[in-house]
Design an enzyme around this catalytic site. Structure first.
Site, PDB file in Angstrom:
ATOM      1  N   PRO A 145       4.649  -1.689   2.011  1.00  0.00           N
ATOM      2  CA  PRO A 145       3.371  -0.978   1.915  1.00  0.00           C
ATOM      3  C   PRO A 145       2.235  -1.580   2.747  1.00  0.00           C
ATOM      4  O   PRO A 145       1.227  -2.061   2.210  1.00  0.00           O
ATOM      5  CB  PRO A 145       3.061  -1.047   0.417  1.00  0.00           C
ATOM      6  CG  PRO A 145       3.686  -2.333  -0.021  1.00  0.00           C
ATOM      7  CD  PRO A 145       4.946  -2.471   0.790  1.00  0.00           C
ATOM      8  N   CYS A 146       2.368  -1.496   4.060  1.00  0.00           N
ATOM      9  CA  CYS A 146       1.297  -2.002   4.914  1.00  0.00           C
ATOM     10  C   CYS A 146       0.037  -1.143   4.781  1.00  0.00           C
ATOM     11  O   CYS A 146      -1.057  -1.581   5.142  1.00  0.00           O
ATOM     12  CB  CYS A 146       1.758  -2.086   6.372  1.00  0.00           C
ATOM     13  SG  CYS A 146       2.427  -0.570   7.055  1.00  0.00           S
TER      14      CYS A 146
END
Length: 281
Positions: free
Chosen positions: A246-247
């Site tokens: 989850p950047c």
């Protein structure tokens, strides 16, 4: 920036330039420290603070990148690549490659040959995606409405692999992340290739809870490299698996959402969607 910080920055910039210019001589810690008039111990400490990695590891990155070009662009043998990079043997090149790239020089040169990759296309709340997996786990996921282009992008990552358009169980388990039933998220398996620094950053991203946000500085502190925010940003930008790693949950310290590989509008939508999953009205 105070005067001492400016002095340290200039020294590290000089050291980086020296390593980049003289990497074929494989300078050791003492050589580079002497070049910038510091003791090896002091130099190692401030290099880690400013560059986000050790001088030795930085030299390895430069050496491996050069060897990669020799292996692919000039089709050099492993012996020639090791010699041209200034390494004493092919075994040193082998060990360095495994440490930095997660694969052997021969595997890199082969571009994924003998690797079978399943891939499929799917809809998500944020647009059409391509998802790909090896026998070990999901190795790639990206947003792209154009299926032809998204497959070409995948092939660029693994140019000599064998591809099969097939939705397998690994992909199915990963796609549950877009559903309200989160019970199968622990079954998601990833097969990632990256430097030790990139893997450390991606691991930190996986620890950001659903519906929560972090900053580049917080991630840098999480991996115990508080001055490496810029390097953290670069590693985040190299994330090969959209959404699963989850950047999109990393924002600027100012509160601005900042950029995103797959578009800032999509990032904003993701953050809002995840918040709604945690706190439904």
């Amino acid at each position: 920036m105070n005067i001492q910080d400016q002095v340290n920055y200039n020294r590290i910039a000089e050291a980086i330039a020296y390593i980049q210019t003289n990497f074929k001589d494989q300078p050791n810690l003492d050589d580079v420290a002497e070049k910038v008039n510091l003791s090896p111990f002091h130099f190692q400490r401030i290099f880690n603070e400013w560059a986000g990695t050790s001088p030795k590891k930085f030299l390895q990155y430069i050496s491996v990148n050069y060897a990669k070009k020799l292996l692919t662009e000039k089709q050099a043998t492993l012996f020639d690549a090791a010699y041209e990079t200034g390494l004493s043997s092919t075994s040193r090149l082998h060990d360095m490659f495994v440490n930095i790239e997660g694969m052997t020089p021969a595997e890199y040169k082969n571009g994924g040959r003998n690797l079978v990759i399943n891939y499929s296309f799917a809809e998500s709340p944020f647009g059409r995606i391509i998802i790909a997996s090896t026998s070990k786990g999901v190795c790639y996921m990206a947003f792209n409405e154009d299926e032809t282009q998204s497959f070409l992008d995948l092939k660029c990552k693994f140019p000599n692999a064998t591809f099969r358009q097939n939705l397998d169980l690994l992909q199915q388990n990963a796609l549950f992340i877009f559903q309200h039933d989160w019970s199968k998220l622990n079954q998601i398996k990833l097969h990632l290739k990256g430097t030790s620094f990139q893997l450390k950053v991606w691991e930190a991203l996986l620890q950001i809870p659903l519906g929560s946000l972090s900053t580049y500085g917080s991630i840098a502190r999480k991996i115990e490299l508080p001055n490496a925010s810029r390097a953290v940003g670069t590693a985040i930008g190299s994330n090969p698996v959209a959404f699963l790693i989850p950047c999109h949950r990393v924002i600027q310290s100012s509160g601005s959402f900042g950029g995103y590989m797959w578009g800032p509008t999509r990032k904003t939508a993701m953050i809002g969607w995840e918040a709604s999953q945690v706190n439904p009205e």
